[in-house]
Design a protein around this motif. Structure first.
Motif, PDB file in Angstrom:
ATOM      1  N   THR A  74       3.576  -7.396  -4.129  1.00  0.00           N
ATOM      2  CA  THR A  74       4.265  -8.260  -5.089  1.00  0.00           C
ATOM      3  C   THR A  74       5.773  -8.334  -4.877  1.00  0.00           C
ATOM      4  O   THR A  74       6.413  -9.238  -5.409  1.00  0.00           O
ATOM      5  CB  THR A  74       4.009  -7.766  -6.526  1.00  0.00           C
ATOM      6  OG1 THR A  74       4.489  -6.413  -6.666  1.00  0.00           O
ATOM      7  CG2 THR A  74       2.529  -7.801  -6.854  1.00  0.00           C
ATOM      8  N   ARG A  75       6.347  -7.421  -4.111  1.00  0.00           N
ATOM      9  CA  ARG A  75       7.799  -7.424  -3.932  1.00  0.00           C
ATOM     10  C   ARG A  75       8.330  -8.745  -3.372  1.00  0.00           C
ATOM     11  O   ARG A  75       9.375  -9.231  -3.829  1.00  0.00           O
ATOM     12  CB  ARG A  75       8.237  -6.261  -3.052  1.00  0.00           C
ATOM     13  CG  ARG A  75       9.744  -6.178  -2.851  1.00  0.00           C
ATOM     14  CD  ARG A  75      10.097  -5.062  -1.902  1.00  0.00           C
ATOM     15  NE  ARG A  75      10.071  -3.769  -2.552  1.00  0.00           N
ATOM     16  CZ  ARG A  75      11.130  -3.171  -3.077  1.00  0.00           C
ATOM     17  NH1 ARG A  75      12.304  -3.795  -3.054  1.00  0.00           N
ATOM     18  NH2 ARG A  75      11.036  -1.989  -3.629  1.00  0.00           N
ATOM     19  N   GLN A  99      -0.967  -4.707   5.045  1.00  0.00           N
ATOM     20  CA  GLN A  99       0.261  -4.810   4.264  1.00  0.00           C
ATOM     21  C   GLN A  99       1.448  -5.205   5.141  1.00  0.00           C
ATOM     22  O   GLN A  99       2.342  -5.929   4.693  1.00  0.00           O
ATOM     23  CB  GLN A  99       0.522  -3.485   3.541  1.00  0.00           C
ATOM     24  CG  GLN A  99      -0.461  -3.230   2.413  1.00  0.00           C
ATOM     25  CD  GLN A  99      -0.252  -1.899   1.732  1.00  0.00           C
ATOM     26  OE1 GLN A  99       0.739  -1.232   1.965  1.00  0.00           O
ATOM     27  NE2 GLN A  99      -1.196  -1.496   0.903  1.00  0.00           N
ATOM     28  N   ASN A 156      10.542  -4.279   2.743  1.00  0.00           N
ATOM     29  CA  ASN A 156       9.219  -3.671   2.774  1.00  0.00           C
ATOM     30  C   ASN A 156       8.838  -3.208   4.178  1.00  0.00           C
ATOM     31  O   ASN A 156       8.260  -2.131   4.354  1.00  0.00           O
ATOM     32  CB  ASN A 156       8.174  -4.665   2.265  1.00  0.00           C
ATOM     33  CG  ASN A 156       7.978  -4.573   0.766  1.00  0.00           C
ATOM     34  OD1 ASN A 156       8.487  -3.664   0.121  1.00  0.00           O
ATOM     35  ND2 ASN A 156       7.242  -5.495   0.209  1.00  0.00           N
ATOM     36  N   ASP A 180       3.338  -2.653  -5.194  1.00  0.00           N
ATOM     37  CA  ASP A 180       4.746  -2.905  -4.886  1.00  0.00           C
ATOM     38  C   ASP A 180       4.888  -3.654  -3.564  1.00  0.00           C
ATOM     39  O   ASP A 180       5.673  -4.594  -3.451  1.00  0.00           O
ATOM     40  CB  ASP A 180       5.502  -1.582  -4.837  1.00  0.00           C
ATOM     41  CG  ASP A 180       7.004  -1.765  -4.686  1.00  0.00           C
ATOM     42  OD1 ASP A 180       7.573  -2.524  -5.474  1.00  0.00           O
ATOM     43  OD2 ASP A 180       7.593  -1.141  -3.792  1.00  0.00           O
ATOM     44  N   TYR A 181       4.118  -3.243  -2.561  1.00  0.00           N
ATOM     45  CA  TYR A 181       4.202  -3.905  -1.253  1.00  0.00           C
ATOM     46  C   TYR A 181       3.743  -5.361  -1.329  1.00  0.00           C
ATOM     47  O   TYR A 181       4.305  -6.234  -0.659  1.00  0.00           O
ATOM     48  CB  TYR A 181       3.355  -3.155  -0.225  1.00  0.00           C
ATOM     49  CG  TYR A 181       3.969  -1.874   0.254  1.00  0.00           C
ATOM     50  CD1 TYR A 181       5.223  -1.862   0.862  1.00  0.00           C
ATOM     51  CD2 TYR A 181       3.309  -0.647   0.114  1.00  0.00           C
ATOM     52  CE1 TYR A 181       5.796  -0.680   1.305  1.00  0.00           C
ATOM     53  CE2 TYR A 181       3.878   0.535   0.555  1.00  0.00           C
ATOM     54  CZ  TYR A 181       5.116   0.512   1.147  1.00  0.00           C
ATOM     55  OH  TYR A 181       5.689   1.684   1.579  1.00  0.00           O
ATOM     56  N   ARG A 194      15.546  -3.205  -6.302  1.00  0.00           N
ATOM     57  CA  ARG A 194      15.612  -2.181  -7.355  1.00  0.00           C
ATOM     58  C   ARG A 194      17.007  -2.133  -7.990  1.00  0.00           C
ATOM     59  O   ARG A 194      17.135  -1.981  -9.205  1.00  0.00           O
ATOM     60  CB  ARG A 194      15.238  -0.822  -6.792  1.00  0.00           C
ATOM     61  CG  ARG A 194      13.779  -0.731  -6.346  1.00  0.00           C
ATOM     62  CD  ARG A 194      13.395   0.698  -6.033  1.00  0.00           C
ATOM     63  NE  ARG A 194      12.050   0.766  -5.477  1.00  0.00           N
ATOM     64  CZ  ARG A 194      10.948   0.750  -6.203  1.00  0.00           C
ATOM     65  NH1 ARG A 194      11.035   0.660  -7.520  1.00  0.00           N
ATOM     66  NH2 ARG A 194       9.769   0.826  -5.630  1.00  0.00           N
ATOM     67  N   THR A 237      10.699  -0.075   4.927  1.00  0.00           N
ATOM     68  CA  THR A 237      10.143   1.044   4.176  1.00  0.00           C
ATOM     69  C   THR A 237       8.810   1.505   4.759  1.00  0.00           C
ATOM     70  O   THR A 237       8.551   2.705   4.880  1.00  0.00           O
ATOM     71  CB  THR A 237       9.955   0.638   2.703  1.00  0.00           C
ATOM     72  OG1 THR A 237      11.199   0.194   2.166  1.00  0.00           O
ATOM     73  CG2 THR A 237       9.454   1.812   1.880  1.00  0.00           C
ATOM     74  N   PHE A 281       1.145   2.667  -3.718  1.00  0.00           N
ATOM     75  CA  PHE A 281       2.213   1.683  -3.896  1.00  0.00           C
ATOM     76  C   PHE A 281       1.835   0.309  -3.352  1.00  0.00           C
ATOM     77  O   PHE A 281       2.707  -0.498  -3.056  1.00  0.00           O
ATOM     78  CB  PHE A 281       3.486   2.181  -3.201  1.00  0.00           C
ATOM     79  CG  PHE A 281       3.985   3.503  -3.732  1.00  0.00           C
ATOM     80  CD1 PHE A 281       4.653   3.574  -4.937  1.00  0.00           C
ATOM     81  CD2 PHE A 281       3.753   4.671  -3.032  1.00  0.00           C
ATOM     82  CE1 PHE A 281       5.101   4.782  -5.432  1.00  0.00           C
ATOM     83  CE2 PHE A 281       4.196   5.898  -3.516  1.00  0.00           C
ATOM     84  CZ  PHE A 281       4.871   5.953  -4.727  1.00  0.00           C
ATOM     85  N   TRP A 282       0.521   0.040  -3.218  1.00  0.00           N
ATOM     86  CA  TRP A 282       0.112  -1.238  -2.654  1.00  0.00           C
ATOM     87  C   TRP A 282       0.561  -2.404  -3.529  1.00  0.00           C
ATOM     88  O   TRP A 282       0.863  -3.490  -3.015  1.00  0.00           O
ATOM     89  CB  TRP A 282      -1.406  -1.267  -2.458  1.00  0.00           C
ATOM     90  CG  TRP A 282      -2.214  -1.245  -3.728  1.00  0.00           C
ATOM     91  CD1 TRP A 282      -2.698  -0.140  -4.365  1.00  0.00           C
ATOM     92  CD2 TRP A 282      -2.642  -2.369  -4.489  1.00  0.00           C
ATOM     93  NE1 TRP A 282      -3.390  -0.500  -5.491  1.00  0.00           N
ATOM     94  CE2 TRP A 282      -3.376  -1.872  -5.592  1.00  0.00           C
ATOM     95  CE3 TRP A 282      -2.478  -3.744  -4.358  1.00  0.00           C
ATOM     96  CZ2 TRP A 282      -3.936  -2.708  -6.549  1.00  0.00           C
ATOM     97  CZ3 TRP A 282      -3.040  -4.566  -5.310  1.00  0.00           C
ATOM     98  CH2 TRP A 282      -3.760  -4.045  -6.388  1.00  0.00           C
TER      99      TRP A 282
END
Length: 319
Positions: free
Chosen positions: A239-240, A170, A215, A236-237, A288, A218, A233-234
């Motif tokens: 697709t962000r 990631q 990312n 989110d990581y 966000r 974070t 939360f993979w």
């Protein structure tokens, strides 16, 4: 608590997929470098499109390898997630003033630990933590919870092989998105003469860069500082960066529309692409907040009409 976890006879072998993911990442990054270098070659079209195709092929390979490791569901990964849930529940219990609610959070954490025992992990650090949790059983549940929470806070996500693999791939995905965003901005600057299209690419690449840097920050915080990384939360990581690119374009469109509404003309100038890139970067980094802002605009524009008096008759208001 449950019985002591079974002793594994050997450590879990190193995942062979991570070297392949690193290889695919390296080849993809090399392909992007060739795309940039091909602009200076005599046979620009052939070299450019060939390098672009090479980068695209290895990017897809790297993406699928990233998905494979981000969605790890072996015994170690499930055990880590169960202990992570127990840690959250016990932290909530310690912060509760109401003894009954605190007891409920404690029991929730106990259930998560029971699940972790049943996973029988191969990781030495997880087995040691579970053995220590067994040793911390005391007569008073608050004392046991405080001591057990100390054990979970000391766990390092990098000590668990499958969790470590997920963190690596990631992190590499964020680095790839930074390289891709920079390459897109560079290509727009070099070969695209149409100002509107160049500006759109600047907005998208800025959004991708901002989201990817957020990312990475974070990930570093959850791995090295808080030590509470969770593979849940993979999505989110992964697709962000793409969402950041889209939001960069959306915020740019809002800015252009607002400028047109106020001045009846589209903003132009030599500094406009730089401003758009910075706007896209901020949109991706504060993704966000931007989504909450757009959600507020949508609720304001598309708010439902108040119910009529006839519609309110015979209905009860919810508490």
């Amino acid at each position: 608590m449950a019985k002591e976890p079974a002793k594994a006879t050997r450590e879990r072998p190193c995942e062979i997929g991570v070297p392949w993911a690193i290889l695919a990442f390296t080849l993809s990054a090399g392909g992007m470098g060739l795309v940039w270098v091909s602009l200076t070659l005599p046979l620009v079209p052939a070299a450019f499109y060939g390098s672009l195709a090479l980068a695209g092929i290895f990017t897809l390979a790297f993406f699928f390898l990233s998905l494979m490791h981000a969605m790890q569901r072996d015994g170690d990964a499930v055990c880590w997630e169960a202990l992570h849930h127990a840690r959250i529940s016990w932290q909530q219990a310690i912060g509760e003033r109401d003894d009954q609610r605190a007891r409920l959070f404690y029991e929730r954490g106990q259930s998560a630990v029971e699940m972790a025992y049943r996973c029988e992990p191969n990781s030495a650090s997880l087995r040691q933590a579970l053995t220590q949790l067994k040793a911390e059983e005391t007569a008073h549940w608050r004392t046991e919870m405080a001591r057990s929470l100390g054990v979970l806070l000391a766990l390092d996500p990098f000590s668990v092989p499958s969790v470590r693999n997920a963190i690596w791939v990631q992190s590499l995905w964020q680095v790839w998105a930074i390289l891709a965003g920079g390459l897109a901005a560079g290509l727009a600057w070099q070969i695209i003469n149409a100002v509107p299209l160049r500006t759109l690419i600047y907005a998208a690449s800025g959004g991708m860069l901002g989201a990817s840097l957020y990312n990475l920050r974070t990930l570093a915080d959850h791995v090295a500082v808080q030590r509470d990384y969770s593979s849940r939360f993979w999505v989110d990581y992964l697709t962000r960066p793409m969402v950041g690119a889209v939001l960069g374009v959306v915020v740019y469109a809002f800015a252009i529309g607002l400028a047109w509404t106020l001045t009846l003309q589209s903003p132009v100038g030599s500094q406009m692409p730089k401003v758009v890139f910075a706007l896209g970067f901020l949109s991706g980094y504060a993704l966000r907040s931007v989504l909450e802002w757009l959600n507020g605009i949508a609720k304001t524009v598309f708010r439902s009409a108040p119910p009529s008096a006839q519609g309110r008759e015979g209905t009860e208001e919810l508490p």
